[in-house]
Design a protein around this motif. Structure first.
Motif, mmCIF file in Angstrom:
data_model
loop_
_atom_site.group_PDB
_atom_site.id
_atom_site.type_symbol
_atom_site.label_atom_id
_atom_site.label_comp_id
_atom_site.label_asym_id
_atom_site.label_seq_id
_atom_site.Cartn_x
_atom_site.Cartn_y
_atom_site.Cartn_z
ATOM 1 N N PHE A 70 -0.365 -63.709 12.019
ATOM 2 C CA PHE A 70 0.580 -65.339 12.102
ATOM 3 C C PHE A 70 0.697 -65.068 11.106
ATOM 4 O O PHE A 70 2.486 -65.472 11.152
ATOM 5 N N ALA A 71 0.250 -64.678 9.548
ATOM 6 C CA ALA A 71 1.204 -65.430 8.481
ATOM 7 C C ALA A 71 2.299 -64.869 8.233
ATOM 8 O O ALA A 71 3.352 -65.284 8.142
ATOM 9 N N ILE A 72 2.265 -63.376 8.603
ATOM 10 C CA ILE A 72 3.535 -62.521 8.534
ATOM 11 C C ILE A 72 4.217 -63.077 9.844
ATOM 12 O O ILE A 72 6.166 -62.985 9.541
ATOM 13 N N GLY A 73 4.011 -63.189 10.937
ATOM 14 C CA GLY A 73 5.176 -63.591 12.095
ATOM 15 C C GLY A 73 5.566 -65.257 11.328
ATOM 16 O O GLY A 73 7.034 -64.581 11.318
ATOM 17 N N VAL A 74 4.718 -66.335 11.162
ATOM 18 C CA VAL A 74 5.734 -67.201 10.689
ATOM 19 C C VAL A 74 6.447 -67.393 9.101
ATOM 20 O O VAL A 74 7.268 -68.298 9.173
ATOM 21 N N PHE A 75 5.919 -66.937 8.516
ATOM 22 C CA PHE A 75 6.354 -67.351 7.330
ATOM 23 C C PHE A 75 7.438 -66.077 7.006
ATOM 24 O O PHE A 75 8.657 -66.244 6.449
ATOM 25 N N GLY A 76 7.552 -64.534 7.784
ATOM 26 C CA GLY A 76 8.201 -64.111 7.773
ATOM 27 C C GLY A 76 10.130 -64.511 8.638
ATOM 28 O O GLY A 76 10.843 -63.914 8.546
ATOM 29 N N GLY A 77 9.248 -65.077 9.968
ATOM 30 C CA GLY A 77 10.082 -65.902 9.824
ATOM 31 C C GLY A 77 11.470 -66.946 9.930
ATOM 32 O O GLY A 77 12.529 -66.933 10.127
ATOM 33 N N LEU A 78 10.203 -67.847 8.931
ATOM 34 C CA LEU A 78 10.976 -68.803 8.322
ATOM 35 C C LEU A 78 12.169 -68.114 6.723
ATOM 36 O O LEU A 78 13.148 -68.510 6.939
ATOM 37 N N ALA A 79 11.183 -67.329 6.335
ATOM 38 C CA ALA A 79 12.082 -66.484 5.013
ATOM 39 C C ALA A 79 13.601 -65.714 5.891
ATOM 40 O O ALA A 79 14.696 -65.908 5.373
ATOM 41 N N GLY A 80 13.255 -64.970 6.813
ATOM 42 C CA GLY A 80 14.308 -64.624 7.522
ATOM 43 C C GLY A 80 14.876 -65.246 8.250
ATOM 44 O O GLY A 80 16.377 -64.977 8.521
ATOM 45 N N ALA A 81 14.610 -66.393 8.994
ATOM 46 C CA ALA A 81 15.917 -66.991 9.098
ATOM 47 C C ALA A 81 16.651 -68.066 7.861
ATOM 48 O O ALA A 81 17.912 -68.095 8.373
ATOM 49 N N ILE A 82 16.212 -67.779 7.345
ATOM 50 C CA ILE A 82 17.196 -68.102 5.806
ATOM 51 C C ILE A 82 17.503 -67.605 5.992
ATOM 52 O O ILE A 82 18.738 -67.950 5.160
ATOM 53 N N LEU A 83 17.235 -66.156 5.809
ATOM 54 C CA LEU A 83 18.241 -65.368 4.819
ATOM 55 C C LEU A 83 19.525 -64.477 6.129
ATOM 56 O O LEU A 83 20.670 -64.587 5.262
ATOM 57 N N LEU A 84 18.986 -65.438 7.148
ATOM 58 C CA LEU A 84 20.168 -65.403 7.814
ATOM 59 C C LEU A 84 21.120 -66.255 7.585
ATOM 60 O O LEU A 84 22.516 -66.425 7.901
ATOM 61 N N ALA A 85 21.179 -67.681 7.729
ATOM 62 C CA ALA A 85 22.146 -68.509 6.478
ATOM 63 C C ALA A 85 22.637 -68.322 6.050
ATOM 64 O O ALA A 85 23.669 -68.948 5.895
ATOM 65 N N LEU A 86 21.718 -67.530 5.337
ATOM 66 C CA LEU A 86 22.578 -67.186 2.960
ATOM 67 C C LEU A 86 23.818 -65.590 3.816
ATOM 68 O O LEU A 86 23.975 -65.525 3.172
ATOM 69 N N ARG A 87 23.025 -65.198 5.030
ATOM 70 C CA ARG A 87 24.000 -64.135 5.744
ATOM 71 C C ARG A 87 23.572 -62.540 5.038
ATOM 72 O O ARG A 87 24.387 -62.254 4.192
ATOM 73 N N ARG A 88 22.835 -62.572 4.428
ATOM 74 C CA ARG A 88 21.902 -61.710 3.547
ATOM 75 C C ARG A 88 21.031 -60.544 4.361
ATOM 76 O O ARG A 88 20.890 -60.522 5.649
ATOM 77 N N ARG A 89 21.502 -59.270 4.125
ATOM 78 C CA ARG A 89 21.320 -57.834 4.477
ATOM 79 C C ARG A 89 19.890 -58.425 5.077
ATOM 80 O O ARG A 89 19.323 -57.904 5.922
ATOM 81 N N ALA A 90 18.961 -58.796 4.091
ATOM 82 C CA ALA A 90 17.787 -58.727 3.956
ATOM 83 C C ALA A 90 17.234 -59.474 5.206
ATOM 84 O O ALA A 90 15.725 -59.232 5.702
ATOM 85 N N ALA A 91 17.504 -60.129 5.701
ATOM 86 C CA ALA A 91 17.235 -60.696 7.280
ATOM 87 C C ALA A 91 16.794 -60.023 8.420
ATOM 88 O O ALA A 91 15.915 -60.019 9.135
#
Length: 154
Positions: A70-91
């Protein structure tokens, strides 16, 4: 004389990318609140309110790796969405890890009988997995279209 320059369309993020990232951040912030609630007595009581005693006992006795998924899902999702907003490949890999976390959570809930004991959880978690897959897909499409970079140059 003042020269006006327009930002090239290649350097601007399309609306669909901003919308997906913003909705992803909001959705996953809600998930973080839900996750945090699982660690407080008040949160556990609220989650189990309305459940039968057997359902609550099952829910509260799930193995620790379910919480990790659950933690990987939710915190990964939050970090990934932020990275997506920043337009980073790491998303891409971060959102893929989030999807994997939610997939493991789904499998764990199925294995431990959560869906049989709490049928509504199947629909809820299915929606969560679909949204995680959609965010991961958006990152893949954005990367293929050259909209994600390794550093912020926009």
């Amino acid at each position: 004389m003042q020269t006006l320059t327009l930002e090239s369309t290649a350097s601007r993020a399309p609306g669909w990318l901003w919308a997906a990232a913003a909705l992803g951040v909001l959705w996953n912030l809600y998930g973080v609140v839900q996750f945090a609630g699982t660690f407080t007595p008040a949160g556990q009581a609220a989650m189990t309110a309305g459940m039968t005693a057997a359902q609550a006992a099952l829910y509260l006795s799930l193995p620790g790796w379910i919480g990790v998924a659950f933690a990987i899902g939710v915190f990964g999702g939050l970090a990934g969405a932020i990275l997506l907003a920043l337009r980073r490949r790491a998303a891409r890999p971060v959102l893929a890890a989030s999807l994997l976390g939610y997939g493991l959570l789904f499998a764990g809930d199925a294995y431990h009988g959560v869906f049989a004991a709490i049928p509504a959880q199947l629909a809820i978690l299915a929606i969560v997995v679909v949204i995680a897959a959609a965010l991961s897909g958006v990152a893949e499409v954005a990367a293929r279209r050259g909209l994600l970079t390794t550093r912020n140059t926009h």
